[in-house]
Design an enzyme around this catalytic site. Structure first.
Site, short mmCIF file in Angstrom:
data_model
loop_
_atom_site.label_atom_id
_atom_site.label_comp_id
_atom_site.label_asym_id
_atom_site.label_seq_id
_atom_site.Cartn_x
_atom_site.Cartn_y
_atom_site.Cartn_z
N HIS A 1 -9.40 28.81 14.49
CA HIS A 1 -10.34 29.90 14.44
C HIS A 1 -10.12 30.85 15.49
O HIS A 1 -10.42 32.02 15.27
CB HIS A 1 -11.61 29.07 15.23
CG HIS A 1 -12.30 28.46 14.09
ND1 HIS A 1 -12.31 27.07 13.84
CD2 HIS A 1 -13.47 29.13 13.56
CE1 HIS A 1 -13.30 26.82 12.79
NE2 HIS A 1 -13.96 28.11 12.65
N ASP B 1 -12.96 30.22 21.60
CA ASP B 1 -13.44 31.15 20.36
C ASP B 1 -14.58 31.82 20.48
O ASP B 1 -14.36 33.00 20.06
CB ASP B 1 -13.91 30.00 19.20
CG ASP B 1 -12.79 28.89 18.53
OD1 ASP B 1 -11.68 29.12 19.03
OD2 ASP B 1 -13.17 28.01 18.08
#
EC number: 6.5.1.4
Length: 347
Positions: free
Chosen positions: A315, A293
């Protein structure tokens, strides 16, 4: 990095798209500053139990506005709509206080990439939560994220001045940044290399050291080869407890963390850390989902690069969608032949 010869069109964002969390806003703030592109976002965190802007999100907005001299509308607690129009990025000495145990690391990750390309060096002090189960702890930024940024050409240091646990907060992190000489270099991280060390640390502040010892014993029983130690902080920094496991490999360090809570057995905290670590260690991926991420934005700023990850989390895919609205890059996520690995490529 930004080009302000012509006014940039405003980008419209849906804050409830994909994963629907605060990452959409933070990525938009970062890239708005770097590209000089204004944006408007609606339905901020609309699907959350407490929708809209919370204290840590407001602090990130205020920090971005101060760093870039931005014009902002909607920066109020609970607001689900925000308009942000940045000015030039300026280096300097900044201090931001969240006022709760909201995450210092998420505020730093909003403004630091902009300061990599500022007109002067910067220091940024953020007070609030440093060890919070809803965000990467400072240990992760210092030992997992920062070394990879250095390989890309970022000159930045992070120092944990005081721990801040949920719910009291009270922690502080200090960052120093020297602007990059040019564009970031591409990072190609498809293999993690040989395992060098598994280091566990049980951190306690105003909590019995025996809790940390039980966590470490349970962790070592699940993850062979872990060398553990107990770290007792000043009682004034607590109450709080964290279990941190560093998996140090030749090319990358991963950091896995669990947090003690009232009524949660130490063995349960250790089980969570062990499960996350073993999923990573049993794969051939270079990075785990949380580091994935955090890598995709600097890679997009470099304009090229790739890494392999354990999974493509919501995410990550949501972050990619926001990045592609601001930058002329194409980011692909493909499953490798090893079903436990995905490959993320920036072109």
């Amino acid at each position: 990095m930004n080009n302000r010869l012509q006014p940039a069109p405003c980008i419209e964002l849906d804050g409830a798209q994909g994963e629907g969390g605060g990452q959409i806003l933070r990525t938009a703030l970062t890239l708005s500053m770097l590209t000089g592109t204004p944006f408007r976002i609606e339905r901020i965190r609309a699907g959350r139990s407490k929708p809209g802007l919370m204290r840590q999100h407001l602090t990130a907005v205020q920090a971005a506005a101060e760093v870039s001299g931005a014009t902002v509308e909607g920066a109020e607690a609970g607001s689900q709509a925000l308009a942000f129009a940045p000015g030039p990025i300026h280096g300097g000495d900044y201090r931001f206080a969240i006022g709760t145990a909201g995450s210092c690391t998420l505020v730093l990750q909003t403004v630091l990439p902009a300061l990599w390309f500022a007109d002067a060096p910067s220091t940024v002090a953020v007070s609030g939560g440093t060890h919070n189960r809803a965000a990467p702890p400072v240990d992760f930024l210092i030992r997992a994220w920062q070394p990879l940024l250095a390989r890309m050409g970022v000159t930045q240091t992070l120092a944990l001045k005081r721990h801040g646990f949920y719910p009291a907060g009270g922690g502080e992190v200090l960052a120093t940044v020297t602007p990059c000489a040019g564009r970031l270099g591409a990072l190609h991280l498809t293999e993690r290399g040989a395992l060098r060390e598994l280091s566990g640390q049980g951190i306690v502040a105003n909590v019995r050291p025996g809790v940390a010892r039980r966590e470490l014993e349970a962790l070592a029983a699940r993850v062979p080869g872990v060398v553990g130690s107990v770290r007792e902080l000043s009682p004034a920094e607590g109450p709080g407890n964290a279990l941190v496991l560093d998996a140090v490999h030749e090319h990358v360090t991963e950091v896995f963390t669990g947090f003690g809570e009232r009524g949660v057995p130490a063995e349960q905290v250790a089980h969570g850390v062990a499960s996350a670590a073993l999923r990573y260690l049993h794969s051939t991926a270079a990075v785990d989902e949380y580091l994935a991420d955090q890598l995709v934005l600097p890679m997009a700023l470099a304009g090229a690069g790739c890494f392999t990850a354990v999974t493509a989390s919501p995410h990550l895919t949501t972050n990619i969608a926001v990045i592609e609205k601001f930058l002329p890059v194409h980011i692909t996520v493909q499953a490798e032949r090893d079903a436990s690995v995905v490959r993320v490529q920036v072109n």
